[in-house]
Design an enzyme around this catalytic site. Structure first.
Site, PDB file in Angstrom:
ATOM      1  N   ASN A   1     -10.112  -0.386  -1.270  1.00 31.38           N
ATOM      2  CA  ASN A   1      -8.657  -0.268  -1.176  1.00 31.38           C
ATOM      3  C   ASN A   1      -8.037  -0.858  -2.449  1.00 31.38           C
ATOM      4  O   ASN A   1      -8.061  -2.071  -2.647  1.00 31.38           O
ATOM      5  CB  ASN A   1      -8.184  -1.032   0.066  1.00 31.38           C
ATOM      6  CG  ASN A   1      -6.687  -0.940   0.290  1.00 31.38           C
ATOM      7  OD1 ASN A   1      -5.952  -0.457  -0.570  1.00 31.38           O
ATOM      8  ND2 ASN A   1      -6.231  -1.408   1.435  1.00 31.38           N
TER       9      ASN A   1
ATOM     10  N   HIS B   1      -3.680   7.087   1.971  1.00 33.47           N
ATOM     11  CA  HIS B   1      -4.005   5.756   1.448  1.00 33.47           C
ATOM     12  C   HIS B   1      -5.397   5.382   1.955  1.00 33.47           C
ATOM     13  O   HIS B   1      -5.758   5.686   3.088  1.00 33.47           O
ATOM     14  CB  HIS B   1      -2.966   4.747   1.940  1.00 33.47           C
ATOM     15  CG  HIS B   1      -3.323   3.330   1.643  1.00 33.47           C
ATOM     16  ND1 HIS B   1      -3.632   2.904   0.377  1.00 33.47           N
ATOM     17  CD2 HIS B   1      -3.449   2.240   2.456  1.00 33.47           C
ATOM     18  CE1 HIS B   1      -3.917   1.612   0.421  1.00 33.47           C
ATOM     19  NE2 HIS B   1      -3.825   1.188   1.672  1.00 33.47           N
TER      20      HIS B   1
ATOM     21  N   CYS C   1       0.813  -1.229   0.000  1.00 34.97           N
ATOM     22  CA  CYS C   1       0.000   0.000   0.000  1.00 34.97           C
ATOM     23  C   CYS C   1       0.843   1.273   0.000  1.00 34.97           C
ATOM     24  O   CYS C   1       0.332   2.355  -0.293  1.00 34.97           O
ATOM     25  CB  CYS C   1      -0.945  -0.009   1.186  1.00 34.97           C
ATOM     26  SG  CYS C   1      -2.086  -1.394   1.088  1.00 34.97           S
TER      27      CYS C   1
HETATM   28  O1  UT7 Z   1      -4.091  -1.302   3.135  1.00 31.30           O
HETATM   29  C1  UT7 Z   1      -3.326  -2.287   3.755  1.00 31.30           C
HETATM   30  C2  UT7 Z   1      -3.366  -2.156   5.203  1.00 31.30           C
HETATM   31  N1  UT7 Z   1      -4.583  -2.687   5.704  1.00 31.30           N
HETATM   32  C3  UT7 Z   1      -5.286  -2.000   6.585  1.00 31.30           C
HETATM   33  O2  UT7 Z   1      -4.930  -0.911   6.940  1.00 31.30           O
HETATM   34  C4  UT7 Z   1      -6.503  -2.682   7.154  1.00 31.30           C
HETATM   35  C5  UT7 Z   1      -6.470  -2.603   8.664  1.00 31.30           C
HETATM   36  N2  UT7 Z   1      -7.575  -3.282   9.306  1.00 31.30           N
HETATM   37  C6  UT7 Z   1      -8.857  -2.878   9.206  1.00 31.30           C
HETATM   38  O3  UT7 Z   1      -9.163  -1.966   8.479  1.00 31.30           O
HETATM   39  C7  UT7 Z   1      -9.880  -3.539  10.087  1.00 31.30           C
HETATM   40  O4  UT7 Z   1      -9.226  -4.324  11.051  1.00 31.30           O
HETATM   41  C8  UT7 Z   1     -10.902  -4.409   9.328  1.00 31.30           C
HETATM   42  C9  UT7 Z   1     -11.816  -3.542   8.502  1.00 31.30           C
HETATM   43  C10 UT7 Z   1     -10.173  -5.407   8.441  1.00 31.30           C
HETATM   44  C11 UT7 Z   1     -11.763  -5.177  10.319  1.00 31.30           C
HETATM   45  O5  UT7 Z   1     -12.416  -4.260  11.198  1.00 31.30           O
HETATM   46  P1  UT7 Z   1     -12.361  -4.468  12.774  1.00 31.30           P
HETATM   47  O6  UT7 Z   1     -13.166  -3.407  13.377  1.00 31.30           O
HETATM   48  O7  UT7 Z   1     -10.912  -4.572  13.156  1.00 31.30           O
HETATM   49  O8  UT7 Z   1     -13.099  -5.850  12.937  1.00 31.30           O
HETATM   50  P2  UT7 Z   1     -12.551  -7.180  13.609  1.00 31.30           P
HETATM   51  O9  UT7 Z   1     -11.565  -7.853  12.744  1.00 31.30           O
HETATM   52  O10 UT7 Z   1     -12.170  -6.854  15.026  1.00 31.30           O
HETATM   53  O11 UT7 Z   1     -13.871  -8.040  13.626  1.00 31.30           O
HETATM   54  C12 UT7 Z   1     -15.001  -7.687  14.434  1.00 31.30           C
HETATM   55  C13 UT7 Z   1     -16.083  -8.701  14.205  1.00 31.30           C
HETATM   56  C14 UT7 Z   1     -15.570 -10.139  14.322  1.00 31.30           C
HETATM   57  O12 UT7 Z   1     -16.582 -10.913  14.938  1.00 31.30           O
HETATM   58  P3  UT7 Z   1     -16.500 -11.256  16.506  1.00 31.30           P
HETATM   59  O13 UT7 Z   1     -15.213 -12.000  16.687  1.00 31.30           O
HETATM   60  O14 UT7 Z   1     -16.522  -9.952  17.216  1.00 31.30           O
HETATM   61  O15 UT7 Z   1     -17.725 -12.091  16.700  1.00 31.30           O
HETATM   62  C15 UT7 Z   1     -15.416 -10.581  12.894  1.00 31.30           C
HETATM   63  O16 UT7 Z   1     -15.554 -11.965  12.730  1.00 31.30           O
HETATM   64  O17 UT7 Z   1     -16.612  -8.584  12.898  1.00 31.30           O
HETATM   65  C16 UT7 Z   1     -16.562  -9.861  12.244  1.00 31.30           C
HETATM   66  N3  UT7 Z   1     -16.340  -9.628  10.816  1.00 31.30           N
HETATM   67  C17 UT7 Z   1     -17.322  -9.377   9.952  1.00 31.30           C
HETATM   68  N4  UT7 Z   1     -18.661  -9.270  10.109  1.00 31.30           N
HETATM   69  C18 UT7 Z   1     -19.402  -8.982   9.012  1.00 31.30           C
HETATM   70  C19 UT7 Z   1     -15.154  -9.600  10.142  1.00 31.30           C
HETATM   71  N5  UT7 Z   1     -15.377  -9.348   8.848  1.00 31.30           N
HETATM   72  C20 UT7 Z   1     -16.698  -9.192   8.704  1.00 31.30           C
HETATM   73  C21 UT7 Z   1     -17.530  -8.897   7.595  1.00 31.30           C
HETATM   74  N6  UT7 Z   1     -18.859  -8.795   7.804  1.00 31.30           N
HETATM   75  N7  UT7 Z   1     -17.029  -8.699   6.369  1.00 31.30           N
END
Ligand code: UT7
Length: 329
Positions: free
Chosen positions: A286, A256, A116
């Site tokens: 992204n 980004h 990225c």
């Molecule tokens: O560009 C390259 C660099 N990348 C980044 O900068 C990305 C950095 N990370 C992020 O942007 C975020 O971590 C994400 C958008 C990927 C995820 O958001 P989050 O707020 O960190 O969610 P999480 O991974 O903590 O997941 C929260 C919950 C989980 O369920 P439980 O364990 O709380 O029951 C996940 O299983 O959301 C669930 N979940 C989803 N639910 C519905 C994960 N993906 C999804 C989804 N739809 N697509």
């Protein structure tokens, strides 16, 4: 002796026609539009559907538009750098394919892989080639066909990314304009928080690696989020401090586009209000190397000569950085 700098004289972009909405993804994985929008800011993304086309097609079209915008003949380009993590092939480099298709006869061309942060690393590299005096005109492209490495059964990754590319023409100037300063960092990701395990020399493609899904992008979203939210803000503040820029001096933050929450946190730490932040993640998702040049092209009509722009990114590698540039056209 007069300092030679590199200024952007033209921009261009290319996005495939096919729009994949959050509702389309609801049919593929257990997700919903509300979750995706509130957690990421993404509403839709573009997907390159044509199976015979790769990142080089995105890059070539973006490059042609940037050359036209700059009113520069491809034959006068000295070098082409394509930032990408989804090259058409391991080799030849995607930049070589672009070189041929646009007719940049005297250019030498190579790819640069910094995920990225790729476009920023490439812009710095191209800028330094111009500052050294060895190159007068450099084409810098950021493009990725992220759909080619996504697992559309993994809801934690497939909702995040899209396909697209942008390009800029860099030209030499003796004005106090263009790329003024940069700060880049790397911290080798031995934990593999964001990577693609298969296809390289460690796990070359076999029936087994395909069956194990090793050719898909994998991400520990929470781990990357924590690092990105600090890394992108810290490096943006660092470039401001190094150049005595206050938040009032910054005309635009060009971040980004990985997650709207990371963008907001960066702008808040910089003290830059949201109306001065380029945000198009809602429509494109992204696009990895594509995000920053896509922003520059989307906003180019609103940019004025002398505007101070802070470009910032964080991503796989881990890589991150900021560039301070003064808009010069
Ligand atoms: O560009 C390259 C660099 N990348 C980044 O900068 C990305 C950095 N990370 C992020 O942007 C975020 O971590 C994400 C958008 C990927 C995820 O958001 P989050 O707020 O960190 O969610 P999480 O991974 O903590 O997941 C929260 C919950 C989980 O369920 P439980 O364990 O709380 O029951 C996940 O299983 O959301 C669930 N979940 C989803 N639910 C519905 C994960 N993906 C999804 C989804 N739809 N697509």
């Amino acid at each position: 002796m007069t300092q030679i700098r590199a200024k952007i004289t033209g921009t261009g972009k290319f996005l495939p026609d096919h729009v994949m909405t959050n509702h389309d993804l609801e049919k593929l994985v257990d997700t919903n539009d509300e979750w995706i929008q509130t957690r990421t800011g993404i509403v839709e993304r573009r997907i390159l559907k044509d199976p015979d086309k790769g990142t080089s097609n995105l890059a070539t079209e973006a490059a042609k538009k940037a050359l036209e915008d700059a009113d520069v003949d491809a034959a006068d380009i000295d070098a082409i750098i394509v930032a990408t993590v989804t090259p058409d092939y391991f080799f030849p480099a995607t930049a070589c394919l672009v070189q041929k298709r646009i007719g940049a006869k005297k250019a030498f061309a190579f790819d640069l892989s910094a995920a990225c942060s790729g476009f920023l690393y490439a812009l710095t590299t191209g800028g330094n080639m111009i500052e050294s005096g060895r190159a007068k005109k450099v084409l810098v492209i950021g493009a990725d066909k992220m759909s080619s490495i996504l697992n559309y059964e993994d809801r934690t990754t497939c909702i995040l990314f899209g396909d697209g590319g942008g390009a800029v023409v860099l030209e030499a100037t003796e004005e106090e304009a263009g790329i003024i300063d940069y700060v880049h960092y790397t911290e080798g990701d031995e934990d593999c928080a964001l990577y693609m395990p298969g296809g390289g020399s460690k796990h070359p493609a076999t029936a087994e690696t395909v069956a194990q899904g090793l050719h898909y992008l994998r991400q520990d979203g929470r781990a990357i989020f924590k690092k990105a939210i600090h890394g992108m803000a810290d490096v943006s503040l660092e470039i401001m401090e190094r150049n005595d820029l206050t938040s009032d001096d910054v005309a635009w933050l060009v971040p980004h586009q990985a997650n709207l929450r990371i963008i907001d946190a960066t702008a808040n730490r910089m003290g830059v209000s949201k109306d001065k932040v380029m945000i198009n993640i809602s429509h494109y998702g992204n696009t990895t190397s594509g995000t920053i040049p896509l922003c520059l092209d989307d906003w180019k009509d609103q940019l004025n000569k002398g505007d101070n722009l802070v470009l910032s990114a964080f991503g796989g590698g881990l890589t991150w950085g900021s560039i301070y540039l003064k808009w010069a056209i």
